[in-house]
Motif scaffolding. Structure first.
Motif, mmCIF file in Angstrom:
data_model
loop_
_atom_site.group_PDB
_atom_site.id
_atom_site.type_symbol
_atom_site.label_atom_id
_atom_site.label_comp_id
_atom_site.label_asym_id
_atom_site.label_seq_id
_atom_site.Cartn_x
_atom_site.Cartn_y
_atom_site.Cartn_z
ATOM 1 N N PRO A 252 0.635 -1.056 -0.046
ATOM 2 C CA PRO A 252 0.046 -0.075 -0.005
ATOM 3 C C PRO A 252 1.065 1.290 -0.050
ATOM 4 O O PRO A 252 1.839 1.529 0.546
ATOM 5 C CB PRO A 252 -0.719 0.122 1.391
ATOM 6 N N ALA A 253 0.418 2.273 -0.881
ATOM 7 C CA ALA A 253 1.229 3.451 -0.822
ATOM 8 C C ALA A 253 1.094 4.138 0.510
ATOM 9 O O ALA A 253 0.056 4.478 1.289
ATOM 10 C CB ALA A 253 0.521 4.405 -1.976
ATOM 11 N N GLN A 254 2.143 4.722 0.826
ATOM 12 C CA GLN A 254 2.351 5.485 2.245
ATOM 13 C C GLN A 254 1.586 6.845 1.919
ATOM 14 O O GLN A 254 2.248 7.485 0.898
ATOM 15 C CB GLN A 254 3.512 5.495 2.656
ATOM 16 N N LYS A 255 0.897 7.265 2.815
ATOM 17 C CA LYS A 255 0.230 8.594 2.515
ATOM 18 C C LYS A 255 1.183 9.672 3.607
ATOM 19 O O LYS A 255 1.737 9.407 4.422
ATOM 20 C CB LYS A 255 -1.001 8.597 3.038
ATOM 21 N N PRO A 256 1.414 10.813 2.908
ATOM 22 C CA PRO A 256 2.094 11.734 3.610
ATOM 23 C C PRO A 256 1.253 12.327 4.679
ATOM 24 O O PRO A 256 0.060 12.371 4.517
ATOM 25 C CB PRO A 256 2.409 12.876 2.717
ATOM 26 N N ALA A 257 1.807 13.031 5.631
ATOM 27 C CA ALA A 257 1.106 13.684 6.689
ATOM 28 C C ALA A 257 0.797 15.223 6.335
ATOM 29 O O ALA A 257 1.817 15.790 6.710
ATOM 30 C CB ALA A 257 1.910 13.529 8.177
ATOM 31 N N SER B 142 6.994 17.989 -1.511
ATOM 32 C CA SER B 142 8.058 17.623 -0.970
ATOM 33 C C SER B 142 7.629 16.390 0.130
ATOM 34 O O SER B 142 8.341 15.303 0.454
ATOM 35 C CB SER B 142 8.539 18.562 0.133
ATOM 36 N N LYS B 143 6.608 16.572 0.912
ATOM 37 C CA LYS B 143 5.923 15.441 1.523
ATOM 38 C C LYS B 143 5.798 14.197 0.796
ATOM 39 O O LYS B 143 6.094 13.027 1.339
ATOM 40 C CB LYS B 143 4.833 15.850 2.243
ATOM 41 N N TYR B 144 5.073 14.444 -0.311
ATOM 42 C CA TYR B 144 5.028 13.329 -1.348
ATOM 43 C C TYR B 144 6.267 12.641 -1.599
ATOM 44 O O TYR B 144 6.145 11.361 -1.692
ATOM 45 C CB TYR B 144 4.286 13.435 -2.320
ATOM 46 N N ALA B 145 7.195 13.555 -1.887
ATOM 47 C CA ALA B 145 8.503 12.952 -2.415
ATOM 48 C C ALA B 145 9.069 11.873 -1.360
ATOM 49 O O ALA B 145 9.998 10.973 -1.289
ATOM 50 C CB ALA B 145 9.413 13.850 -2.726
ATOM 51 N N ARG B 146 8.955 12.551 0.177
ATOM 52 C CA ARG B 146 9.674 12.141 1.174
ATOM 53 C C ARG B 146 9.105 10.583 1.252
ATOM 54 O O ARG B 146 9.727 9.689 1.989
ATOM 55 C CB ARG B 146 9.500 12.700 2.468
ATOM 56 N N VAL B 147 7.841 10.300 1.012
ATOM 57 C CA VAL B 147 7.236 9.100 0.872
ATOM 58 C C VAL B 147 7.167 8.160 -0.240
ATOM 59 O O VAL B 147 6.471 7.097 -0.341
ATOM 60 C CB VAL B 147 5.662 8.975 1.663
ATOM 61 N N GLY B 148 8.267 8.838 -1.071
ATOM 62 C CA GLY B 148 8.407 7.766 -2.512
ATOM 63 C C GLY B 148 7.524 8.054 -3.358
ATOM 64 O O GLY B 148 7.328 7.291 -4.204
ATOM 65 N N ARG B 149 6.615 9.158 -3.289
ATOM 66 C CA ARG B 149 5.512 9.250 -4.376
ATOM 67 C C ARG B 149 5.610 10.570 -4.855
ATOM 68 O O ARG B 149 4.616 11.322 -4.735
ATOM 69 C CB ARG B 149 4.102 9.275 -3.722
ATOM 70 N N ASN B 150 6.508 10.722 -5.929
ATOM 71 C CA ASN B 150 6.911 12.104 -6.514
ATOM 72 C C ASN B 150 5.511 12.581 -7.216
ATOM 73 O O ASN B 150 4.856 11.893 -7.687
ATOM 74 C CB ASN B 150 8.088 12.345 -7.438
ATOM 75 N N ALA B 151 5.318 14.002 -7.077
ATOM 76 C CA ALA B 151 4.037 14.517 -7.654
ATOM 77 C C ALA B 151 4.778 16.261 -7.951
ATOM 78 O O ALA B 151 4.620 17.075 -7.412
ATOM 79 C CB ALA B 151 3.037 14.742 -6.727
ATOM 80 N N THR B 152 5.467 16.080 -9.233
ATOM 81 C CA THR B 152 5.899 17.336 -9.551
ATOM 82 C C THR B 152 5.164 18.164 -10.606
ATOM 83 O O THR B 152 5.406 19.178 -10.798
ATOM 84 C CB THR B 152 7.172 16.855 -10.413
#
Length: 85
Positions: free
Chosen positions: A9-14, A55-65
């Motif tokens: 499951p994809a980890q959600k950023p806080a 940045s938070k998405y990138a930290r959980v490995g789910r880049n969203a540029t």
């Protein structure tokens, strides 16, 4: 052995409540300026929050540029629904 089709499951950023509010307003607007006006903040404030969200998405490995990528993440995470778009 794990199948290539199985995914963890994809980890959600806080994201904070304010970040979610700004993300939703931006995704439902044509521009950062329009979202800013809706929320009574500056476009620079919207940009700052969006940068932190990315940045938070990138930290959980789910880049969203891009805006499209952030929309996909927001849909995946239940931040926004397809019916709202």
């Amino acid at each position: 052995m794990t199948s290539m089709l199985e995914r963890t499951p994809a980890q959600k950023p806080a994201l904070s409540a304010r970040e979610i509010e700004i993300l939703r307003a931006w995704l439902l607007s044509e521009s950062k300026s329009e979202a800013a006006a809706r929320l009574y903040v500056t476009a620079a404030t919207v940009s700052t929050h969006i940068a932190r969200i990315r940045s938070k998405y990138a930290r959980v490995g789910r880049n969203a540029t891009t805006k499209t990528a952030l929309l996909a993440r927001a849909l995946q995470d239940g931040v926004i629904s397809i019916d709202e778009l």
